[in-house]
Scaffold this motif. Structure first.
Motif, PDB file in Angstrom:
ATOM      1  N   SER A   5       0.926  -1.033  -0.115  1.00 15.13           N
ATOM      2  CA  SER A   5       0.146  -0.061   0.044  1.00 15.13           C
ATOM      3  C   SER A   5       0.803   1.394   0.126  1.00 15.13           C
ATOM      4  O   SER A   5       1.999   1.154   0.456  1.00 15.13           O
ATOM      5  N   LYS A   6       0.212   2.407  -0.452  1.00 18.28           N
ATOM      6  CA  LYS A   6       1.014   3.516  -0.267  1.00 18.28           C
ATOM      7  C   LYS A   6       1.572   3.968   1.189  1.00 18.28           C
ATOM      8  O   LYS A   6       2.751   4.416   0.947  1.00 18.28           O
ATOM      9  N   ALA A   7       0.780   3.894   2.096  1.00 20.35           N
ATOM     10  CA  ALA A   7       1.031   3.776   3.640  1.00 20.35           C
ATOM     11  C   ALA A   7       2.448   3.231   3.827  1.00 20.35           C
ATOM     12  O   ALA A   7       3.159   3.519   4.654  1.00 20.35           O
ATOM     13  N   GLU A   8       2.122   1.747   3.385  1.00 16.62           N
ATOM     14  CA  GLU A   8       3.413   1.044   3.850  1.00 16.62           C
ATOM     15  C   GLU A   8       4.308   1.312   3.107  1.00 16.62           C
ATOM     16  O   GLU A   8       5.612   1.222   3.644  1.00 16.62           O
ATOM     17  N   TYR A   9       4.372   1.853   1.924  1.00 14.59           N
ATOM     18  CA  TYR A   9       5.641   2.230   1.010  1.00 14.59           C
ATOM     19  C   TYR A   9       6.133   3.555   1.983  1.00 14.59           C
ATOM     20  O   TYR A   9       7.609   3.390   2.089  1.00 14.59           O
ATOM     21  N   VAL A  10       5.374   4.520   2.232  1.00 11.21           N
ATOM     22  CA  VAL A  10       6.120   5.629   2.692  1.00 11.21           C
ATOM     23  C   VAL A  10       6.548   5.337   4.088  1.00 11.21           C
ATOM     24  O   VAL A  10       7.712   5.591   4.300  1.00 11.21           O
ATOM     25  N   TYR A  11       6.199   4.507   4.944  1.00  7.73           N
ATOM     26  CA  TYR A  11       6.475   3.982   6.208  1.00  7.73           C
ATOM     27  C   TYR A  11       7.966   3.241   5.854  1.00  7.73           C
ATOM     28  O   TYR A  11       8.855   3.338   6.796  1.00  7.73           O
TER      29      TYR A  11
END
Length: 217
Positions: free
Chosen positions: A11-17
Motif C-alpha cells: 500500500s502507499k502508506a506501507e511504502y512511505v513507512y
C-alpha cells in the motif's frame, strides 16, 4: 503444488513507512529533523493521507514525536538511550545465543561459518563498509535459531527502533574489526560445542563492548 498466491502489492502508506523507516534507521534523516507531511508526500509522489498514516506508525515505534507548533520530529536519542539500547540488545541477543547452543543444527552452523568466512575475507580486503550489515545478519540468525517464536522479533524491534548511523559503525574502524571477528569466532565455537554459558557470556561482552565504543565516539 503450492497453494500460496502472489503477495499483495504494498500500500502507499506501507511504502512511505518503509522508506522513512529506512532513512531514519540509517540516519539519512538524522535526529531532530522535522518531517512535514506535505514535503514528504511531494518527494515520494503520494498524497498526504498515506504519509500521515506512516507518521502515526513511526510515532508508535517511538521514532518520531509530535510537538506543539513543530509537528512531527525525528527523535534525537542521547547517551542514556544509547546505554539502554546496547543493554537491551545484550539481554535479548545474549539469551538468543544461550538458547541457540542447544538448538543449533549442522546446517545452521555451516550457514554462520560461511557468513563469518565472508566477513573475514572482506576485512582482509579492506571492504569494511560491508561488515556492519553482515554482522547484523550474523546476530539475528543466532537469535532466530535460539528463539524462533519471540526473540527474533524482539531483536529486530530493538534494532529498528534505534537508528545507528552507518558512519558510526565500529566495523569501519580497522582496529576494531579483528576484535569483533574474534568475538564472533568465540560465539561460533561455543555454539558448536553446545556451551550455552560461554555463548551467552561472549555475546553479552561483545555487545557491551560495541556500546562502550559507540559512547566514546
Amino acid at each position: 503444488m503450492s497453494t500460496s498466491g502472489p503477495r499483495p502489492p504494498m500500500s502507499k502508506a506501507e511504502y512511505v513507512y518503509s522508506v522513512l523507516l529506512d532513512e531514519i534507521r540509517t540516519s539519512r534523516i538524522p535526529g531532530g529533523t522535522a518531517l512535514r507531511a506535505g514535503e514528504v508526500a511531494r518527494r515520494l509522489g503520494v498524497s498526504v493521507t498515506p504519509v500521515r498514516e506512516a507518521l502515526r506508525r513511526l510515532e508508535k515505534d517511538r521514532l518520531i514525536s509530535y510537538e506543539a507548533h513543530h509537528g512531527a520530529t525525528v527523535v534525537d536519542l542521547g547517551e542514556e538511550a544509547v546505554a539502554e539500547y546496547y543493554g537491551l540488545r545484550a539481554v535479548v541477543e545474549g539469551l538468543g545465543a544461550r538458547l541457540a547452543a542447544a538448538r543449533i543444527t549442522a546446517a545452521d552452523l555451516a550457514w554462520l561459518r560461511e557468513l563469518h568466512a565472508a566477513m573475514a575475507d572482506d576485512a582482509a580486503r579492506g571492504r569494511h563498509d560491508r561488515l556492519g550489515e553482515q554482522s547484523r545478519r550474523f546476530h539475528l540468525r543466532i537469535v532466530d535459531i535460539g528463539g524462533p517464536a519471540f526473540l527474533g522479533g524482539h531483536a529486530r524491534s530493538v534494532r529498528d527502533n534505534f537508528p545507528v548511523p552507518a558512519e558510526a559503525s565500529l566495523w569501519l574502524d580497522g582496529a576494531q574489526v579483528e576484535i569483533q571477528l574474534k568475538a564472533h569466532e568465540g560465539i561460533l565455537a561455543a555454539l558448536e560445542s553446545g556451551d550455552a554459558d560461554t555463548a551467552e557470556r561472549i555475546m553479552i561482552d561483545h555487545i557491551r563492548q560495541a556500546g562502550a565504543y559507540r559512547a566514546r565516539h
